[in-house]
Design a protein around this motif. Sequence first.
Motif, short mmCIF file in Angstrom:
data_model
loop_
_atom_site.label_atom_id
_atom_site.label_comp_id
_atom_site.label_asym_id
_atom_site.label_seq_id
_atom_site.Cartn_x
_atom_site.Cartn_y
_atom_site.Cartn_z
N LEU A 182 0.82 -1.21 0.00
CA LEU A 182 0.00 0.00 0.00
C LEU A 182 0.85 1.26 0.00
O LEU A 182 0.54 2.23 -0.70
CB LEU A 182 -0.94 -0.01 1.20
N LEU A 183 1.94 1.26 0.76
CA LEU A 183 2.82 2.44 0.76
C LEU A 183 3.52 2.59 -0.59
O LEU A 183 3.65 3.70 -1.10
CB LEU A 183 3.85 2.32 1.89
N MET A 184 3.95 1.48 -1.17
CA MET A 184 4.58 1.54 -2.48
C MET A 184 3.59 2.06 -3.52
O MET A 184 3.94 2.87 -4.39
CB MET A 184 5.08 0.15 -2.88
N ALA A 185 2.33 1.63 -3.43
CA ALA A 185 1.30 2.12 -4.34
C ALA A 185 1.11 3.62 -4.19
O ALA A 185 1.00 4.36 -5.18
CB ALA A 185 -0.02 1.39 -4.09
N ASP A 186 1.08 4.11 -2.96
CA ASP A 186 0.90 5.54 -2.72
C ASP A 186 2.06 6.34 -3.30
O ASP A 186 1.88 7.44 -3.84
CB ASP A 186 0.75 5.82 -1.23
N ALA A 187 3.28 5.81 -3.18
CA ALA A 187 4.45 6.52 -3.72
C ALA A 187 4.42 6.53 -5.24
O ALA A 187 4.70 7.55 -5.87
CB ALA A 187 5.73 5.86 -3.20
N PHE A 188 4.07 5.38 -5.85
CA PHE A 188 3.93 5.35 -7.31
C PHE A 188 2.88 6.36 -7.76
O PHE A 188 3.04 7.03 -8.78
CB PHE A 188 3.52 3.95 -7.77
N GLU A 189 1.81 6.47 -7.01
CA GLU A 189 0.73 7.38 -7.38
C GLU A 189 1.21 8.83 -7.42
O GLU A 189 0.92 9.57 -8.37
CB GLU A 189 -0.41 7.23 -6.38
N GLN A 190 1.96 9.24 -6.42
CA GLN A 190 2.47 10.62 -6.40
C GLN A 190 3.46 10.86 -7.54
O GLN A 190 3.47 11.93 -8.16
CB GLN A 190 3.11 10.93 -5.05
#
Length: 696
Positions: free
Chosen positions: A523-531
């Motif tokens: 989930l944290l990796m997904a949030d970073a990719f999103e930004q």
Amino acid sequence: MKNTHSKLFLACTALMFGVAGCKDGTPAANGDTASAPTASANAAGNTSSGDYQFSDAQKDATDYTRDANQKVLGELDFADKTAFADVDRGFIAPLPNNGDIEGVFSATKMNFMQDKDAPATVNPSLWRHAQLVNRGGLYQVTDHIYQVRGQDLVNLSIIETDNGIILYDIEYFADTLAASIKLYEEHRGKKPLKGVIISHSHADHFGGFDGIYKAGLATREDFSSGRIPLIAPEGFVKESVSENVMAGNIMARRAGYQYGNVLEPGPKGSITAALGAALANGASSLPIPNKSITKDGEKVTIDGVTFEFYLTPHAEAPAEMVFYIPQWKALSMAEELNHLQHNIYTLRGAQTRDASVWASYLGAALARWGKDVEVNFGPHTWPVWGNENVTKYLADQRDLYQSIYNTTLRYANYGYRPDDIAESAALPKSVFNEWNNRPYYGSTKNNLKATYVRNLGWFNGNSTELAKYPDGERGKRYVEAMGGEGKVLDAALASYKKGDYRFTVDLLNNIVAYDGSNKNVNLLMADAFEQLGYQEENALYRNLYLSSAKELRMGGSVPNALSTISPEVIAALPADLFMSYISMTVDQTKAEALGDYTVNVDLRGEGKFRLDLHNGVLNYLQGYSADKPDAALSIGKTDLIAVAAGKAKLDDLAGNGKAAITGDKEVLNKIASVFDNGMKNNMNLVLPLQPENQIK
């Protein structure tokens, strides 16, 4: 702006200049393994760590992302509105049904950015470009040339001849092509088809070929007999098969992420595919030309219109050509000239292109036609009119690709490595700040690295590269060295909170490479990719970042609707390329256990082959036969495909006359048993490969 807007197919680039939130540096881990929210806890819900919520919801732009995107507004000339007038020039009518084709293409979903300011979740430069390309309809280019734009990734160009029409580049999918033809006919009348021209070997330019039949413009016999010329550059079929069939399964998967086909359109999702709004969902077809252009300057006259063709291989495509129509002073540089920076290496995967050769073709076009040309039209983006404008367009893009080549080699000769060149090379702003050269499809950083690799290979001279473990094994060792997954997650969260999203995903990839079950890591990796995606000027990078975030939040196995290797495409392959594909699908480990055999194959009506299964490798020779084969088989291509796919048995085909077998029938059954039927098209690209997708 009430024109309808579309969904198409290609690729874009990354921000050239550094942006806030992309800092170097390694944040220290905060906290110990016991106190950190870790994958071993495998939290499934809204677990928090201080002021951060681990959840699978899409996030808003962070302050770092807002600042980065706001900075772009001061770096580029947003007051220049020339392109907005050009893109609407010659508009005749909107797309039928507003461009929507159920299950294939939705142009209306790509309208959301029109007449609006960019939100914080989209780079303002990319937003501007989407406003330009995400529109569609029927347009008049000149008195004799019309285009349907926005119904697929590629523009359909219709060239009116004395007594009919010529279709130039025919979209990716049959349904979209048929809709484009219908729109043209509603406003210009139904005219007989006099020819088809395909500029190059990428599927978005030829995959819609069957739409010609759906539209009732021709029959298969019209092309097989040569009555209607179907013209393509030398090497078209070979290169099309190499790119879209032999590597088609993985390429189509990566294309689905690259073009945003797995995303929902919107300010937090798919914005554009840069070359057009989006790529249509569906399977492509493969036309077989009946006329190949084999030399520069070759002239072909079709129903009163004379084309001067020039070959431009190994720039945008390994087989490509451009043409000039002297009587109308009309030039088409195919996909060598676009209102954006293109890819030297495409992220969907393909042969790396030659930036210097690309520049030379644009320079040659200036020299040949620069004094006379009055319009350039192509299969992507919009035309340019007027001699001064066309020649500047050519010259600026020539400078772009030559600068990429020269910069890479100059820095490499100093000893810079590819990543260093991509991050720190000084580039002329007069070239790279030009709107037509912005990295919407091809990323400047990616293009610099790709040019290094094309000329010097993947090895950068540091022997550490030779000793590296694969990602999974390397990741395990790094995580152990850092004190466990909890420490890594803590460090990544600290990095995320500082706006260093690049390092966040780099840290977390060490875990994800071997363990896809750690919910909080994913989930944290997904949030970073999103930004990272929100900040991207490059459409393809944005789509890939956001698609990767989707995969991580879903837990993998993202559905995939794209395919370039349907049974119809494989059946259409020339015999030698067909046998090459069959050979590639053999499981060599299983085949090795069978022993060595020789088989003669008569591919009915298409050629004879000698097959040698030797050391587990299935080799083939066209036009040869073994004197004493272990077995001989006479069969049609479609039936052999069914056998290789495990959908038909040779005994059954022999029983109903669809196959003839002599010699040892069991040899053929043994060989049929080692064709690999396990390839799926939903493989993970970030998380570990699913068990059902692994080679057993």
